[in-house]
Design a protein around this motif. Structure first.
Motif, PDB file in Angstrom:
ATOM      1  N   LEU A  72      17.098  27.119  -4.565  1.00 16.09           N
ATOM      2  CA  LEU A  72      16.201  26.037  -4.158  1.00 16.09           C
ATOM      3  C   LEU A  72      15.946  25.100  -5.332  1.00 16.09           C
ATOM      4  O   LEU A  72      15.890  25.540  -6.483  1.00 16.09           O
ATOM      5  N   ARG A 120      11.093  22.121  -7.359  1.00 12.62           N
ATOM      6  CA  ARG A 120       9.860  21.683  -6.678  1.00 12.62           C
ATOM      7  C   ARG A 120       9.545  22.587  -5.480  1.00 12.62           C
ATOM      8  O   ARG A 120       8.410  22.984  -5.268  1.00 12.62           O
ATOM      9  N   GLU A 121      10.574  22.915  -4.701  1.00 16.87           N
ATOM     10  CA  GLU A 121      10.393  23.753  -3.512  1.00 16.87           C
ATOM     11  C   GLU A 121      10.240  25.228  -3.917  1.00 16.87           C
ATOM     12  O   GLU A 121       9.405  25.961  -3.361  1.00 16.87           O
ATOM     13  N   ARG A 136       6.750  25.878  -5.193  1.00 17.10           N
ATOM     14  CA  ARG A 136       5.759  25.802  -4.105  1.00 17.10           C
ATOM     15  C   ARG A 136       5.614  27.184  -3.472  1.00 17.10           C
ATOM     16  O   ARG A 136       4.498  27.650  -3.213  1.00 17.10           O
ATOM     17  N   LEU A 137       6.749  27.852  -3.298  1.00 19.15           N
ATOM     18  CA  LEU A 137       6.743  29.177  -2.668  1.00 19.15           C
ATOM     19  C   LEU A 137       6.326  30.284  -3.632  1.00 19.15           C
ATOM     20  O   LEU A 137       5.712  31.279  -3.226  1.00 19.15           O
ATOM     21  N   ALA A 183       4.986  20.861  -9.589  1.00 21.04           N
ATOM     22  CA  ALA A 183       4.527  21.522  -8.362  1.00 21.04           C
ATOM     23  C   ALA A 183       2.994  21.584  -8.303  1.00 21.04           C
ATOM     24  O   ALA A 183       2.378  22.397  -9.010  1.00 21.04           O
ATOM     25  N   ASP A 191       9.534  36.068  -2.047  1.00 18.56           N
ATOM     26  CA  ASP A 191       8.556  35.253  -1.329  1.00 18.56           C
ATOM     27  C   ASP A 191       7.624  36.155  -0.516  1.00 18.56           C
ATOM     28  O   ASP A 191       7.700  37.391  -0.589  1.00 18.56           O
TER      29      ASP A 191
END
Ligand SMILES: C[S@@+](CC[C@H](N)C(=O)[O-])C[C@H]1O[C@@H](n2cnc3c(N)ncnc32)[C@H](O)[C@@H]1O
Length: 221
Positions: A4, A7-8, A11-12, A68, A148
Motif C-alpha cells: 500500500l 498514506r493508506e 491510516r490502517l 497521515a 490490520d
C-alpha cells in the motif's frame, strides 16, 4: 502481496502503531547514541507518526509533520503538529536546531528531494538525523508489514536507498556525515521474537542489519 502507499498504510496501522518492535527498539537506541541533544532545542520530527519520540524529547519547541492525520491523531502532549509531505514542508528555512526523519525516508521515492527539504529547514551547524529500514533487511526478503484489525498482514511501500546514495543526497543538500550506525538482530531484541513465538526467525535473522542510522551536520552558510 501488493504494497500500500504510505498514506493508506499508516491510516490502517495507526491504531496499533505504538507497539514497539525489534526495529523500533533498535532505532531508538541508535538515535540516543548520536550526539545530537534535543533538550531545550527547536526540534522538528519529519514523519513523526504518533509523535511518540517527539513527546519524550524535552525540546523547547517540538514540531511534528506527518502525511497521515490518523497517526497524528494518536499523539499525546502539547506538540505542534501538521499533516504535510516531507517533500514540501510548510516551514521556513533554517529554523530548527535538530531535524529528525525516523523510519520515513524509505517510504519516499525521491531521497534526494527529501534530503533537500530536511536540510532547508535546519539551521547552519544544526543536526539532521535520518533512520531507515536497512537495505540489507530488504535484500534478505523482509518488508515493511503490520497486521490490520482483521489480523491480515499488510505491506507498506518501501523504496531502497543505499547508504551511499543517502550520504550523496545529503552531501548535495549541504549535510556532512558525522556518523553511520547499523542495528542488527541480536540478544537485545530477542524478547520481541520470543513474545511473538518466532524464535525460529530470531535464529535465522541473527546478525542481520535491520536499521540504518545516519547523523549529519548542516554546513555553515
Ligand atoms: C514507520 S513510521 C515512523 C513514525 C515515527 N518517526 C517513529 O519513529 O515512531 C513512518 C511514518 O512516516 C510517515 N510518512 C510516510 N511518508 C511520508 C511523507 N512523504 N511525508 C511525511 N510523512 C510520511 C507515515 O505516515 C508514518 O507515520
Amino acid at each position: 502481496m501488493n504494497a500500500l502507499p504510505a498514506r493508506e498504510g499508516y491510516r490502517l496501522w495507526a491504531p496499533r502503531y505504538n507497539a514497539e518492535t525489534a526495529v523500533s527498539h533498535l532505532e531508538e537506541r541508535l538515535v540516543a547514541e548520536f550526539v545530537a541533544p534535543t533538550e531545550d532545542r527547536a526540534l522538528l520530527d519529519v514523519g513523526c507518526g504518533t509523535a511518540r519520540r517527539l513527546s519524550q524529547a524535552n525540546a523547547s519547541i517540538a514540531v511534528g509533520i506527518d502525511l497521515a492525520p490518523e497517526m497524528l491523531a494518536r499523539s499525546q502532549g502539547k506538540i505542534t503538529l501538521a499533516a504535510a509531505d516531507a517533500l514540501a514542508l510548510p516551514l521556513r528555512d533554517g529554523w530548527f536546531d535538530v531535524v529528525w526523519c525516523r523510519l520515513v525516508i524509505g517510504h519516499v521515492r525521491d531521497c534526494t528531494a527529501a534530503y533537500a527539504e530536511l536540510s532547508r529547514v535546519c539551521r547552519s551547524g544544526g543536526a539532521v538525523i535520518v533512520t531507515d529500514f536497512h537495505p540489507d533487511a530488504f535484500a534478505a526478503g523482509h518488508r515493511r508489514t503490520f497486521r490490520d484489525a482483521s489480523g491480515t498482514v499488510v505491506e507498506v511501500e518501501h523504496h531502497v536507498h543505499l547508504p551511499g546514495a543517502q550520504v550523496a543526497a545529503a552531501d548535495q543538500a549541504g549535510l556532512t556525515l558525522l556518523a553511520q550506525r547499523e542495528g542488527a538482530v541480536g540478544p537485545e531484541v530477542r524478547e520481541f521474537f520470543a513474545n511473538a513465538n518466532r524464535l525460529d526467525a530470531y535464529h535465522s535473522q541473527l546478525g542481520l542489519n535491520v536499521v540504518l542510522a545516519l547523523s549529519f551536520q548542516k554546513s555553515a552558510a
